[in-house]
Design an enzyme around this catalytic site. Structure first.
Site, mmCIF file in Angstrom:
data_model
loop_
_atom_site.group_PDB
_atom_site.id
_atom_site.type_symbol
_atom_site.label_atom_id
_atom_site.label_comp_id
_atom_site.label_asym_id
_atom_site.label_seq_id
_atom_site.Cartn_x
_atom_site.Cartn_y
_atom_site.Cartn_z
ATOM 1 N N ASP A 6 0.772 -1.228 0.190
ATOM 2 C CA ASP A 6 -0.270 -0.029 0.275
ATOM 3 C C ASP A 6 1.392 1.036 0.289
ATOM 4 O O ASP A 6 2.606 0.663 0.135
ATOM 5 C CB ASP A 6 -1.136 -0.158 1.179
ATOM 6 C CG ASP A 6 -1.569 1.174 1.076
ATOM 7 O OD1 ASP A 6 -2.480 1.898 0.098
ATOM 8 O OD2 ASP A 6 -2.061 1.446 2.105
ATOM 9 N N SER A 7 0.212 2.422 -0.002
ATOM 10 C CA SER A 7 0.913 3.412 0.027
ATOM 11 C C SER A 7 1.491 3.731 1.528
ATOM 12 O O SER A 7 2.536 4.950 1.277
ATOM 13 C CB SER A 7 0.212 4.681 -0.641
ATOM 14 O OG SER A 7 -0.798 5.053 -0.270
ATOM 15 N N GLU A 148 -2.944 9.498 8.484
ATOM 16 C CA GLU A 148 -2.230 8.942 8.705
ATOM 17 C C GLU A 148 -1.316 9.991 9.893
ATOM 18 O O GLU A 148 -0.120 10.034 10.446
ATOM 19 C CB GLU A 148 -1.129 9.672 7.392
ATOM 20 C CG GLU A 148 -1.375 8.561 6.307
ATOM 21 C CD GLU A 148 -0.375 6.549 5.636
ATOM 22 O OE1 GLU A 148 0.655 7.029 6.742
ATOM 23 O OE2 GLU A 148 -1.149 5.881 5.489
ATOM 24 N N CYS A 180 -11.004 2.702 0.557
ATOM 25 C CA CYS A 180 -9.511 3.040 -0.021
ATOM 26 C C CYS A 180 -9.625 2.327 1.907
ATOM 27 O O CYS A 180 -9.745 2.225 3.338
ATOM 28 C CB CYS A 180 -9.430 4.437 0.861
ATOM 29 S SG CYS A 180 -7.974 5.234 1.851
ATOM 30 N N HIS A 182 -6.792 2.775 4.097
ATOM 31 C CA HIS A 182 -7.115 3.722 5.668
ATOM 32 C C HIS A 182 -8.110 3.908 5.907
ATOM 33 O O HIS A 182 -8.748 4.436 7.236
ATOM 34 C CB HIS A 182 -6.352 4.887 5.141
ATOM 35 C CG HIS A 182 -5.030 5.114 3.991
ATOM 36 N ND1 HIS A 182 -4.506 4.448 3.450
ATOM 37 C CD2 HIS A 182 -4.366 5.733 5.454
ATOM 38 C CE1 HIS A 182 -3.512 4.837 4.034
ATOM 39 N NE2 HIS A 182 -3.087 4.940 4.514
#
Ligand code: DGL
Length: 262
Positions: A6-7, A148, A180, A182
């Site tokens: 993932d990013s 994040e 997503c 997240h």
């Protein structure tokens, strides 16, 4: 090993779900925190990063790749599948299958990054899985940075979530896909704001169940990947300070993060 990328930390929600669903299968995780967020970037750039991430995971011994990033899955999965012979699974197909199966009215909402929503990948696959469905999408670009930062329950986060969900509430969706990886971390903020009666589909859980069914059906792959003595490894391409706390929140235990270049 099962390679997952993932990013950022969002894909750890996928890693955690796989760990719970498929015990004994070691994971190698890469969170490309140095280049995140992917959501605002172009498909060409996301494809380039996804290519490098996959190369890294294969060098670590991954034999199957899970694209635990909807932005990468919606823009780079065709490239990765045409480029590598390894099995590559992504977060979109399992979430679509679940939404198509459980929605009663066929009014389905999707929230995701700009890259995911602009790609139209969810809409296309939902129309194929359930031609009578009415799909409503909403890009939520501020949510990944909030996650994040660890702002999972702040007043400002709740206000922003409410604003993003407002158009979907008006459309009276009965199913909402968290497009997503997240967003599962914001599920408790999202659920009351979209309405308690709306089914929420967490793509991390669905991809883990999908992987479990693939393993069940493929004895050779099971033998290749099952190795309870090998520990999982978690790599990040940068180590900003909130990452340790978030990883601990996701896994419910301290996680050793190793920094690497990709
Ligand atoms: N977690 C990623 C996804 O599922 C996106 C995060 C980002 O924008 O970098 O789309």
């Amino acid at each position: 090993m099962i390679g997952i990328f993932d990013s950022g930390v969002g894909g750890m929600t996928v890693a955690r779900a796989i760990e719970q669903c498929c015990p004994g299968y070691p994971l190698v995780y890469l969170g490309d925190l140095a280049r995140m967020p992917y959501g605002p970037k172009s498909p060409a750039m996301i494809t380039e990063y996804s290519h490098r991430n996959t190369e890294f995971l294969l060098r670590q011994g991954a034999q199957l790749i899970v694209i635990a990033c909807n932005s990468a899955a919606s823009t780079a999965s065709s490239f990765l599948r045409s480029h590598y012979s390894q099995t590559i699974i992504d977060v979109i197909f399992p979430a679509v299958a679940k939404a198509a199966a459980i929605s009663t009215t066929g009014r389905i909402g999707i929230i995701g990054t700009r890259a995911t929503i602009n790609s139209g990948a969810y809409e296309q696959r939902l129309q194929m899985a359930r031609p009578d469905c009415e799909v409503h999408s909403q890009a939520c670009p501020l949510l990944v940075p909030l996650v994040e930062e660890g702002w999972l329950n702040h007043r400002e986060t709740k206000t922003i979530v409410k604003k993003y969900l407002h158009p979907l509430r008006d459309k009276q969706i009965d199913t909402l896909i968290l497009g997503c990886t997240h967003y599962p971390l914001l599920k408790r903020v999202i659920a009351p704001r979209i309405g308690r009666r709306v089914h929420i589909i967490d793509s991390s859980v669905e991809v883990a169940l999908h992987l479990k069914s693939i393993l069940k059906a493929d004895a050779e792959l099971r033998t290749q990947l099952y190795d309870p003595d090998t520990p999982s490894r978690f790599f990040v391409s940068d180590m900003p300070s909130p990452v340790h706390g978030l990883a601990g929140t996701i896994f419910g235990r301290p996680v050793l993060l190793e920094q690497t270049d990709v």
